[in-house]
Enzyme design. Structure first.
Site, mmCIF file in Angstrom:
data_model
loop_
_atom_site.group_PDB
_atom_site.id
_atom_site.type_symbol
_atom_site.label_atom_id
_atom_site.label_comp_id
_atom_site.label_asym_id
_atom_site.label_seq_id
_atom_site.Cartn_x
_atom_site.Cartn_y
_atom_site.Cartn_z
ATOM 1 N N GLY A 1 0.173 8.322 -11.706
ATOM 2 C CA GLY A 1 -0.301 8.858 -10.214
ATOM 3 C C GLY A 1 -0.194 10.422 -10.173
ATOM 4 O O GLY A 1 -0.349 11.201 -11.182
ATOM 5 N N HIS B 1 10.057 5.542 -3.211
ATOM 6 C CA HIS B 1 9.494 4.798 -2.241
ATOM 7 C C HIS B 1 9.290 3.324 -2.364
ATOM 8 O O HIS B 1 9.712 2.354 -1.631
ATOM 9 C CB HIS B 1 8.110 5.417 -1.625
ATOM 10 C CG HIS B 1 7.121 5.531 -2.802
ATOM 11 N ND1 HIS B 1 7.473 5.930 -4.142
ATOM 12 C CD2 HIS B 1 5.603 5.244 -2.739
ATOM 13 C CE1 HIS B 1 6.352 5.957 -4.702
ATOM 14 N NE2 HIS B 1 5.335 5.362 -4.142
ATOM 15 N N ASP C 1 1.000 -1.204 -0.149
ATOM 16 C CA ASP C 1 0.084 -0.025 0.073
ATOM 17 C C ASP C 1 0.724 1.386 -0.105
ATOM 18 O O ASP C 1 1.885 1.164 0.716
ATOM 19 C CB ASP C 1 -1.109 0.040 1.187
ATOM 20 C CG ASP C 1 -2.035 1.139 1.049
ATOM 21 O OD1 ASP C 1 -2.507 1.279 -0.281
ATOM 22 O OD2 ASP C 1 -2.445 1.625 1.911
#
Length: 209
Positions: free
Chosen positions: A166, A193, A76
């Site tokens: 995104g 990330h 996530d």
């Protein structure tokens, strides 16, 4: 070893496969949900109800490990903006209010809403970070291992670049002086990330191969 990558996002699957493929996991076969023949069901809409990336990633990984019987990894990830007190956070994928921008794809609506939320703020007040938590579930023991990666940057007032997905056109890397949408795939993997989280997962898996 066969590892199930539990995501429906083709963009995310492509990035993760690149990172894991370069992480010394040559003895590991990485399969997606489609590869494994796991059809989409409405139950998947309820797998991310939690308030932390860790809980959501673990929820998805446990669910698909039970379905498949395979070692399963799910992540996530999202964007935390300082001026918005950490929002959108775990609501990153659905940040824009429903119906606010009729006809716009969700990513475009999210980006437009973010620009509006930060309108008028100087660069110094636009600090942000991408966060990714990858959770690996052993189907035999049910043990969940978590790996977290973060990447700092700031939010641009105007989108730049055509790559990535995104919020990448708005996420600016000050050290490289480019948005994530202007980076090559290799540059993004090295700094992102998701790259950081999945390299940590690779390091944990290598002794098991």
């Amino acid at each position: 070893m066969k590892l199930l990558l539990a995501t429906r996002s083709t963009h995310k699957a492509r990035e993760v496969r690149r990172v894991l493929g370069g992480g010394g996991l040559e003895g590991c076969t990485i399969v997606t949900l489609d590869d494994a023949g796991i059809p989409w069901t409405e139950a998947e809409e309820d797998l991310e109800p939690h308030d932390t990336f860790e809980e959501n990633a673990a929820s998805k990984a446990r669910y698909f490990a039970r379905l498949s019987g395979l070692a399963t990894v799910s992540d996530d990830s999202g964007l935390e903006v300082d001026a918005l007190e950490g929002r959108p956070g775990v609501r990153t994928k659905r940040f824009a209010p429903p119906g606010r921008y009729p006809g716009l794809p969700q990513d475009d609506a999210n980006n437009r809403y973010l620009v509006e939320c930060l309108a008028g703020l100087p660069p110094s007040a636009r600090g942000a970070r991408y966060v990714c938590v990858a959770c690996l579930v052993d189907p035999g023991t049910g043990v969940v291992s978590s790996f977290r990666g973060e990447a700092a940057g700031r939010i641009l007032a105007t989108a730049r670049g055509t790559g990535g997905f995104g919020y990448d056109p708005l996420f600016f890397d000050p050290e490289l002086d480019r948005s994530y949408a202007e980076l090559t795939p290799a540059e993004k993997d090295a700094r992102s990330h998701r790259g950081r989280a999945f390299r940590a997962l690779s390091a944990a898996l290598r002794p098991q191969l």
